[in-house]
Design an enzyme around this catalytic site. Structure first.
Site, PDB file in Angstrom:
ATOM      1  N   ARG A  30       3.100  -3.444   8.676  1.00  0.00           N
ATOM      2  CA  ARG A  30       2.467  -3.702   7.390  1.00  0.00           C
ATOM      3  C   ARG A  30       3.504  -4.364   6.480  1.00  0.00           C
ATOM      4  O   ARG A  30       4.399  -3.712   5.962  1.00  0.00           O
ATOM      5  CB  ARG A  30       2.005  -2.367   6.793  1.00  0.00           C
ATOM      6  CG  ARG A  30       1.064  -2.519   5.605  1.00  0.00           C
ATOM      7  CD  ARG A  30       0.880  -1.171   4.938  1.00  0.00           C
ATOM      8  NE  ARG A  30       2.051  -0.809   4.161  1.00  0.00           N
ATOM      9  CZ  ARG A  30       2.488   0.434   3.969  1.00  0.00           C
ATOM     10  NH1 ARG A  30       1.851   1.443   4.509  1.00  0.00           N
ATOM     11  NH2 ARG A  30       3.566   0.667   3.232  1.00  0.00           N
ATOM     12  N   HIS A  78       0.933  -0.285   1.030  1.00  0.00           N
ATOM     13  CA  HIS A  78      -0.247   0.365   1.619  1.00  0.00           C
ATOM     14  C   HIS A  78      -1.504  -0.110   0.894  1.00  0.00           C
ATOM     15  O   HIS A  78      -2.486  -0.510   1.509  1.00  0.00           O
ATOM     16  CB  HIS A  78      -0.098   1.880   1.523  1.00  0.00           C
ATOM     17  CG  HIS A  78      -1.316   2.636   1.922  1.00  0.00           C
ATOM     18  ND1 HIS A  78      -1.777   2.661   3.223  1.00  0.00           N
ATOM     19  CD2 HIS A  78      -2.197   3.372   1.198  1.00  0.00           C
ATOM     20  CE1 HIS A  78      -2.875   3.392   3.290  1.00  0.00           C
ATOM     21  NE2 HIS A  78      -3.160   3.819   2.067  1.00  0.00           N
ATOM     22  N   TYR A  88      10.464   3.608  -0.172  1.00  0.00           N
ATOM     23  CA  TYR A  88      10.629   4.375   1.075  1.00  0.00           C
ATOM     24  C   TYR A  88      10.973   3.503   2.289  1.00  0.00           C
ATOM     25  O   TYR A  88      11.216   4.030   3.361  1.00  0.00           O
ATOM     26  CB  TYR A  88       9.365   5.201   1.368  1.00  0.00           C
ATOM     27  CG  TYR A  88       8.068   4.406   1.411  1.00  0.00           C
ATOM     28  CD1 TYR A  88       7.688   3.719   2.566  1.00  0.00           C
ATOM     29  CD2 TYR A  88       7.224   4.357   0.308  1.00  0.00           C
ATOM     30  CE1 TYR A  88       6.513   3.001   2.604  1.00  0.00           C
ATOM     31  CE2 TYR A  88       6.046   3.635   0.339  1.00  0.00           C
ATOM     32  CZ  TYR A  88       5.683   2.960   1.485  1.00  0.00           C
ATOM     33  OH  TYR A  88       4.510   2.239   1.524  1.00  0.00           O
TER      34      TYR A  88
END
Length: 372
Positions: free
Chosen positions: A262, A266, A275
């Protein structure tokens, strides 16, 4: 407790390397004409443009939310191009490439993320179910649908019907997905489980979700599993074709794990820089699905500069249309929320609709009194 299985290098079906070199795989042969390859490239570029425009529209306040597919175009376009018209697909909420291939207009996707529709399109018209936000629940919907297909006698031959369901790596931790695997296995349902392993369940990395490669879980339920290079549109097309044929011939379910990444957040509510490390993103940029296909096409004379320029120009026009269509989406009538709930008249729902209509009318009355 030691578990060497978790640390073995998993097998990966790859037909097109990140450098754009074509490879042969004995189990997944693929013979495409130049027009078909150019069509795949066009799909990849155009759906990325839709995605880019949608992210920008959300930043401008035109959409409430958007789940970007950036980096996952090859997994979606390849697998969707393997579908036949009679096949049924069940997406999660990021399958904009699948929707594109199944003929859903981008404005219908935008309408859902703008909050002006409860659905977006007619699933029967496109053989594409509506997006499912609840993680993994669509795997059960697809398995149930596949069992219905089976009981209708629509499998068992080359012209049969198959079902495919899309989900992410995070969904494999859900009970629904594992129940779907088991139901599909014991009923030999004609369903292909297509997992886009983009390696992050929001901020949770894959290594904290599973001790074994995801495709190997299928063996525990009693059906085949295979891992593909999810950034390789050729591998996605070839392996999904075979899995769908496996299903429509009555040989039961199959799991495809498309190992991808990805590239974006998100959703537009997320900040992946909190993160993920930048080096990881840079590594996957070098595996970009569009760049590798373009490199193959240019090196093998499949397309010239005029073709690539024409696709870029088409993408620009599409981007403009997406922006105009989004801003022109009408707000729904507040009472539309009661539509499409039941197929037949329902007394309780009629009562609720009438009460809500009276409530809305009370504002008009208050406005009229205030104006006196």
């Amino acid at each position: 407790m030691s578990d060497n299985t978790a640390h073995e290098e998993p097998e990966l079906v790859q037909l097109l390397t990140p450098e754009g070199e074509l490879r042969h795989h004995p189990d997944y042969p693929l013979d495409l004409g130049a027009d078909e390859v150019r069509g795949l490239y066009r799909d990849l570029v155009l759906v990325r443009r839709v995605d880019t425009e949608a992210v920008a529209l959300q930043r401008q306040g035109e959409l409430g939310l958007w789940a970007s597919l950036l980096g996952q175009e090859a997994a979606q376009i390849g697998s969707a191009r393997a579908l036949r018209p009679q096949d049924m697909a069940f997406p999660s909420y990021r399958e904009h490439g699948v929707a594109w291939v199944r003929g859903v207009e981008p404005r219908n996707l935008l309408a859902m993320f703008r909050g002006v529709t409860n659905g977006g399109w007619d699933p029967a018209e496109h053989n594409l179910h509506l997006y499912t936000i609840v993680i993994g629940s669509q795997t059960l919907h697809a398995t149930g649908y596949a069992m219905g297909v089976q009981r209708d006698g629509a499998t068992g031959g080359d012209d049969g019907t198959a079902v495919i369901v899309y989900f992410g790596d995070g969904a494999t931790s859900q009970g629904d997905t594992n129940e779907a695997f088991n139901f599909a296995a014991v009923n030999n349902a004609p369903v292909v489980f297509f997992c886009q392993n983009n390696q992050w369940a929001i901020s949770e990395p894959l290594e904290r979700q599973s001790r074994v490669p995801l495709y190997r879980r299928a063996a525990g339920f009693g059906f085949p599993g295979v891992r593909i290079d999810g950034n390789d549109v050729f591998a996605s097309l070839a392996v999904t074709r075979r899995a769908l044929q496996h299903a429509r011939e009555g040989q039961g379910p199959m799991l495809i794990e498309a190992f991808t990444y990805r590239m974006g957040a998100h959703t537009t509510n997320d900040d992946p820089t909190r993160y993920r490390v930048a080096a990881e993103l840079e590594e996957w940029k070098r595996k970009d699905p569009i760049l590798r296909l373009r490199a193959y096409m240019a090196a093998n004379g499949v397309a010239d500069d005029d073709f690539f320029a024409a696709v870029d120009a088409e993408a620009d026009k599409l981007g403009e249309r997406v922006r105009v269509d989004c801003r022109a989406l009408p707000d729904p009538d507040p009472l539309d929320i009661f539509h499409e709930v039941y197929a037949e008249p329902h007394a309780q729902l009629d009562l609720q609709r009438a009460e809500f209509a009276d409530y809305l009318a009370s504002f008009e009355d208050a406005g009229a009194e205030g104006g006196r």
